[in-house]
Every structure is written in C-alpha cells, then in structure tokens.
Design an enzyme around this catalytic site. Structure first.
Site, PDB file in Angstrom:
ATOM      1  N   ASP B  66      14.622   0.537  12.116  1.00  0.00           N
ATOM      2  CA  ASP B  66      16.314   0.397  12.770  1.00  0.00           C
ATOM      3  C   ASP B  66      16.645  -0.400  13.574  1.00  0.00           C
ATOM      4  O   ASP B  66      16.463   0.055  14.701  1.00  0.00           O
ATOM      5  CB  ASP B  66      17.188   1.001  12.244  1.00  0.00           C
ATOM      6  CG  ASP B  66      18.967   0.909  11.813  1.00  0.00           C
ATOM      7  OD1 ASP B  66      19.326   1.422  10.421  1.00  0.00           O
ATOM      8  OD2 ASP B  66      19.499   0.005  12.158  1.00  0.00           O
ATOM      9  N   ARG B  77      30.437   7.700   7.737  1.00  0.00           N
ATOM     10  CA  ARG B  77      29.068   8.184   6.557  1.00  0.00           C
ATOM     11  C   ARG B  77      27.984   8.812   7.261  1.00  0.00           C
ATOM     12  O   ARG B  77      27.195   9.411   6.340  1.00  0.00           O
ATOM     13  CB  ARG B  77      29.333   7.171   4.970  1.00  0.00           C
ATOM     14  CG  ARG B  77      28.186   5.837   5.918  1.00  0.00           C
ATOM     15  CD  ARG B  77      29.050   5.083   4.669  1.00  0.00           C
ATOM     16  NE  ARG B  77      27.991   3.601   5.041  1.00  0.00           N
ATOM     17  CZ  ARG B  77      28.700   3.185   6.427  1.00  0.00           C
ATOM     18  NH1 ARG B  77      29.989   3.172   6.728  1.00  0.00           N
ATOM     19  NH2 ARG B  77      28.587   1.841   6.667  1.00  0.00           N
ATOM     20  N   CYS B 173       7.314  -1.019 -10.340  1.00  0.00           N
ATOM     21  CA  CYS B 173       7.429  -1.288  -8.692  1.00  0.00           C
ATOM     22  C   CYS B 173       8.495  -1.918  -8.854  1.00  0.00           C
ATOM     23  O   CYS B 173       9.350  -2.552  -9.598  1.00  0.00           O
ATOM     24  CB  CYS B 173       6.892  -2.407  -8.195  1.00  0.00           C
ATOM     25  SG  CYS B 173       6.995  -4.011  -8.641  1.00  0.00           S
ATOM     26  N   CYS B 176      10.130  -5.128 -10.742  1.00  0.00           N
ATOM     27  CA  CYS B 176      10.240  -4.926 -12.398  1.00  0.00           C
ATOM     28  C   CYS B 176      11.672  -4.402 -11.976  1.00  0.00           C
ATOM     29  O   CYS B 176      12.367  -5.006 -13.395  1.00  0.00           O
ATOM     30  CB  CYS B 176       9.544  -3.606 -12.817  1.00  0.00           C
ATOM     31  SG  CYS B 176       7.651  -3.649 -12.772  1.00  0.00           S
ATOM     32  N   CYS B 188      27.835  -3.514   1.174  1.00  0.00           N
ATOM     33  CA  CYS B 188      29.369  -2.198   1.709  1.00  0.00           C
ATOM     34  C   CYS B 188      30.185  -2.504   2.694  1.00  0.00           C
ATOM     35  O   CYS B 188      30.961  -2.184   2.175  1.00  0.00           O
ATOM     36  CB  CYS B 188      28.457  -0.559   2.445  1.00  0.00           C
ATOM     37  SG  CYS B 188      27.073  -0.060   0.810  1.00  0.00           S
TER      38      CYS B 188
END
Lengths: 65, 249
Positions: B66, B77, B173, B176, B188
């Site tokens: 990250d 959160r 996968c 798909c 978000c």
C-alpha cells in the site's frame, strides 16, 4: 416468459440474457448476471437462453477496498 | 514415539490453542499457517481487518502492499490504525501494530503501488494474495498476475452496503467475473461504505485464506459470496469459466 429478477416475479419478452439486459436498460459492463445461482460469463450472454421460472440476479460490481 | 523435535514452543501452543483443538486445523494446519506467505494488496478497509486476523492466526509471513498514508476518514473502518497514526505510511503503522500483536510472524511492509507493469513481480513467490485494493484497474492487474504466477487469489470488494468475495485458483479467474473495467465505477470515496461491512469482508477474506492454507473444508475456488447488508441477504454463486476469457481462456 415469467422470471424472478432480483427477487421479484416479472414477465419479460427477452429470450436470452443479452436481451434481458437490454430490456431492463442495464449496462452489461457494470453487472454480473446470475442465472439459477451461476454467474454466466459475459461472452455467453447472447447464447444463454432463458427458461420459464429462471431465477435471475443482476449484481452491480463493487470494487472498493 | 514421536521422534520429531517439538514443532511449537509452549508459548505458541498456548497462543494457538483454539486452532490446535480444531480437527480441521490442529497441529498440521497451524504448521501450514506458520509456513504460509500471504500478500495483502491494499491495507485499507479490507486489508486492515484481514491483516489483524491473519497475524493473530499465526500466518508466518504477511506482505502489506500500500502506498497511502493514514487519513482521518480511514478510521471509520480501518481498525488497524489509531489517531496517533494519522499521516504515517499505512504499511509502517500496520507493521508496528501487527508486530505488537504477534512477534512470532514476519511482516513485510511494501510501500508501493501495484500496476500492470509490476504486478507479476510483486505477486510472485507468495502462496496466496488477498486483493482488497480500491480500483478495478488494480484488481484486473492482480487477477492476471495471480493466474500467470499460479497464486491463489482471494478477491474481496466492497461498496455502499454490498460485499463480493471470490476465491480463485486458475480457472475461472477474476476476468471471467469482470471481463471489462466497468465504466464510471463507483468508489467508496464517492458513494460511501458502511465501516462494519469492511470488517466483515476483510474477516471473510482472512477466513477464506485460512481455509485454503490449512486445507480445511471443501474447496471453494470459483465461488463468489455476495453479501447485501442493507437487505440482509447473502448468496453463494458459482462463477462459470469464460471460454473467451482474455486471461485464463
């Protein structure tokens, strides 16, 4: 034919999944289509026929984390 | 009779006691967890709770990928972080917290951004990847890299009141499932997400990883869990492999 779409009984004219997406005015790029608890790959939407009584769920993709 | 040296220290036996008594995990499963290398792509709403549970479970090596810093709006959160972490790189704050939770595991902070160019290199060598990233572009790159490197993928995504969690091993996968990046995808930031739902999705992702590593229960590869928290409904659906998939077809 009669389908259950997102939990609601519905009479539709579409004969396959691609037709159903068009009839409902949805963007195929934004939704996964489940037919009787199986996600139908998008390349097969046009060749996957609908049958009376099918349970269809149209699920918008989420991508947040 | 057992000629093998003791595999766990007394401290480990006590720490993992609730796993060790489980028939489906037990000593062998806990050893697999200890030997496992799990990469978390994204240390946010999904990655944060997943990392806490995987560290607590004794997953031996946890990679955290990250490049963000902790922001105040994350704390609604991302329970891995505290007010004192505001402004710190997430992977640095996370490594400190996880190391404090379980000093027997190795946490590998990776302050980088996954792109289609570096995805394979970043994913190679891990046993399992949990994708809790925040864009479809990243998810596509992770999905493709996992197929190319033969790494099991737990793809967990959230938005508003909905979570979608898929366990994928080769075919079918991620492509798909999402054959094309959805246009004007909601984020978000724009549409919001319930904090506790991120916790549920992250915990489910950790649970799927633990099941896969310990080989507990039936194989759920190719299944997608769809959780609609607003209407309080959950479905498990099978993902059919796309014969024309650009990644695994």
């Amino acid at each position: 034919m009669k389908l259950t779409v997102n939990g609601e009984d519905r009479e539709v004219g579409a004969r396959d999944i691609a037709g159903l997406i068009a009839e409902l005015g949805l963007d195929a790029r934004k939704v996964a289509v489940e037919r009787n608890l199986e996600i139908v790959p998008r390349s097969l939407h046009g060749s996957t026929p609908l049958a009376d009584g099918d349970r269809i769920e149209l699920v918008q993709f989420v991508g947040g984390g | 009779m057992d000629r093998q040296p003791p595999r766990f220290s007394d401290r480990e036996v006590e720490r993992y006691a609730r796993h060790l008594v489980l028939r489906e995990i037990g000593g062998p499963g806990q050893q697999k967890l200890k030997a496992a290398r799990v990469l978390l792509v994204g240390a946010g709403g999904i990655g944060a709770p997943a990392a806490l549970y995987l560290a607590a479970a004794g997953v031996g090596t946890l990679g955290l990928l990250d490049d963000d810093a902790v922001a105040l709006s994350n704390l609604q959160r991302q329970v891995l972080y505290a007010e004192a972490d505001l402004g710190r790189p997430k992977v640095e704050a996370a490594a400190e917290r996880l190391g404090g939770l379980n000093s027997d595991i190795a946490v590998v902070p990776m302050p980088a951004r996954l792109t289609p160019q570096n995805a394979r290199e970043l994913v190679a060598g891990w046993d399992l990847v949990i994708d809790g990233s925040d864009s479809f572009e990243t998810r596509a790159a992770v999905g493709e890299a996992c197929v190319a490197e033969g790494v099991t993928l737990v793809a967990a995504a959230i938005g508003r009141w909905e979570a979608q969690i898929a366990v994928l091993k080769g075919k079918p996968c991620w492509r798909c499932f999402v054959p094309e990046i959805p246009p004007d995808a909601e984020t978000c930031v724009a549409v919001g997400v319930v904090g506790a739902l991120a916790g549920v999705a992250g915990s489910l992702a950790a649970l799927a990883a633990i099941r896969a590593i310990a080989e507990a229960g039936p194989d759920i590869a190719g299944e997608v869990m769809i959780l609609d928290a607003l209407n309080w409904r959950t479905r498990i659906v099978r993902l059919a492999a796309d014969p024309d998939c650009t990644v695994c077809g």
